[in-house]
Design an enzyme around this catalytic site. Structure first.
Site, mmCIF file in Angstrom:
data_model
loop_
_atom_site.group_PDB
_atom_site.id
_atom_site.type_symbol
_atom_site.label_atom_id
_atom_site.label_comp_id
_atom_site.label_asym_id
_atom_site.label_seq_id
_atom_site.Cartn_x
_atom_site.Cartn_y
_atom_site.Cartn_z
ATOM 1 N N CYS A 91 98.383 -10.557 60.103
ATOM 2 C CA CYS A 91 97.021 -10.592 60.663
ATOM 3 C C CYS A 91 96.088 -9.603 60.000
ATOM 4 C CB CYS A 91 97.058 -10.362 62.170
ATOM 5 S SG CYS A 91 97.556 -8.678 62.677
ATOM 6 N N HIS A 130 97.431 -6.610 67.058
ATOM 7 C CA HIS A 130 96.935 -7.808 66.370
ATOM 8 C C HIS A 130 95.433 -7.673 66.145
ATOM 9 C CE1 HIS A 130 96.794 -11.945 65.062
ATOM 10 N NE2 HIS A 130 95.911 -12.257 65.986
ATOM 11 N N ASP A 145 90.611 -16.472 64.114
ATOM 12 C CA ASP A 145 91.889 -15.788 63.909
ATOM 13 C C ASP A 145 92.740 -16.593 62.934
ATOM 14 O OD1 ASP A 145 94.246 -14.430 63.992
ATOM 15 O OD2 ASP A 145 94.569 -14.607 66.151
#
Length: 313
Positions: A91, A130, A145
């Site tokens: 991420c 995250h 995302d």
């Protein structure tokens, strides 16, 4: 360019200056994700198109950890890794790079931090683990995302509204807001697994609503993720230390290599069911599989691992 200095030797001594790190080029990034659309309009259609190309071209992976390499929280290093070396990332690499792309184009971007849900413990992470993006377009906010990977990867930006189902090809996603905390959920389809004895997935026999992560709208700075970036690749109990992971979204589903287990999913294969095919690989098949299935060629040898009991599906 090197300078030749006078010398009594028959061969000149040549001193080379260290090469400069290559500059980042938005067109080079677009070539990496095979994006040939326009980008002169700051609208949802363009944002969605770029996002979809990114997730289908750039794997979610942590293979560096299991090749004896470190994952740098550095934009140029991430660019070189993903764009020039055609690798993937997790991420803090995928979304960091995508934030640069979108900012370069003129989008209004904010970093957010989330805590991922762990179904085996029925709880969310204690600390932010995250990174995700919030994009504001025409007065509306969207969560972008590109770095969650696996079967919970969004295929489109999600409008930040509470309690509304937002169907996508992977399943039905929705946000639920409670007292300033936002929760992402996904309704999973039933799964059809021809060789089910190989599977260790959760709730594969029924449709289920699965929590994914929670977050607030507090703006974050990339420096706030530096400790997290280090912890996740060094802590003995980290999911990313105990599993080697590589996943890529395909035209109709996802493929993932976790340790030696190759899983390929076709979404909505029939009767609102996802087809899940699983195969265990031998060590000598890993390198070829990474190249053919994920377009990844590693600089160093991968040591596959799958020690954690935590499920990624």
């Amino acid at each position: 360019m090197g300078k030749i200095l006078p010398s009594l030797l028959t061969q000149p001594i040549i001193f080379f200056h260290p090469p400069l790190r290559g500059t980042m080029d938005i067109k080079e990034y677009f070539a990496r994700i095979s994006y040939q659309g326009s980008y002169d309009k700051l609208d949802l259609a363009t944002l969605t198109d770029i996002f979809e190309h990114h997730i289908h071209a750039v794997p979610f992976e942590n293979l560096s950890i299991h090749c004896g390499e470190s994952i740098e929280l550095d934009l140029e290093a991430t660019y070189n890794k993903i764009v020039r070396k055609k690798r993937g990332g997790w991420c803090m690499e995928n979304n960091y790079l995508l934030s640069w792309v979108l900012k370069t184009l003129g989008y209004d971007i904010t970093f957010l931090g989330s805590k991922v849900y762990v179904p085996e413990y029925d709880e969310y992470a204690e600390e932010i683990d995250h990174l995700l993006l919030k994009v504001v377009l025409d007065g509306k906010s969207y969560i972008v995302d590109a770095g969650f990977g696996m079967a919970y990867q969004l295929w489109q930006p999600m409008e930040l509204i509470s309690g509304t189902d937002q169907p996508q090809i992977p399943g039905v996603f929705r946000f639920v807001e409670e007292s300033g905390v936002w929760y992402l959920e996904k309704v999973k389809r039933k799964q059809w697994i021809p060789n089910q004895s190989v599977s260790t997935s959760h709730n594969v026999d029924r449709e289920v609503c699965r929590r994914v992560y929670l977050f607030t709208l507090e703006p974050r700075d990339i420096e706030e993720f530096r400790a997290c970036n280090a912890h996740l690749q060094t802590a003995p109990d980290s999911l990313f230390v105990t599993k080697s992971i590589c996943s890529l979204q395909t035209t109709d589903g996802i493929r993932a290599l976790v340790g030696w287990k190759l899983t390929e999913i076709k979404y909505n294969y029939k009767d609102n069911m996802d087809l899940v095919e699983i195969r265990m690989l031998a060590n000598e098949e890993i390198e070829k599989t990474l190249k053919e299935k994920f377009n990844i060629i590693l600089d160093k040898e991968l040591v596959p691992i799958n020690k954690s009991r935590l499920s990624l599906f």
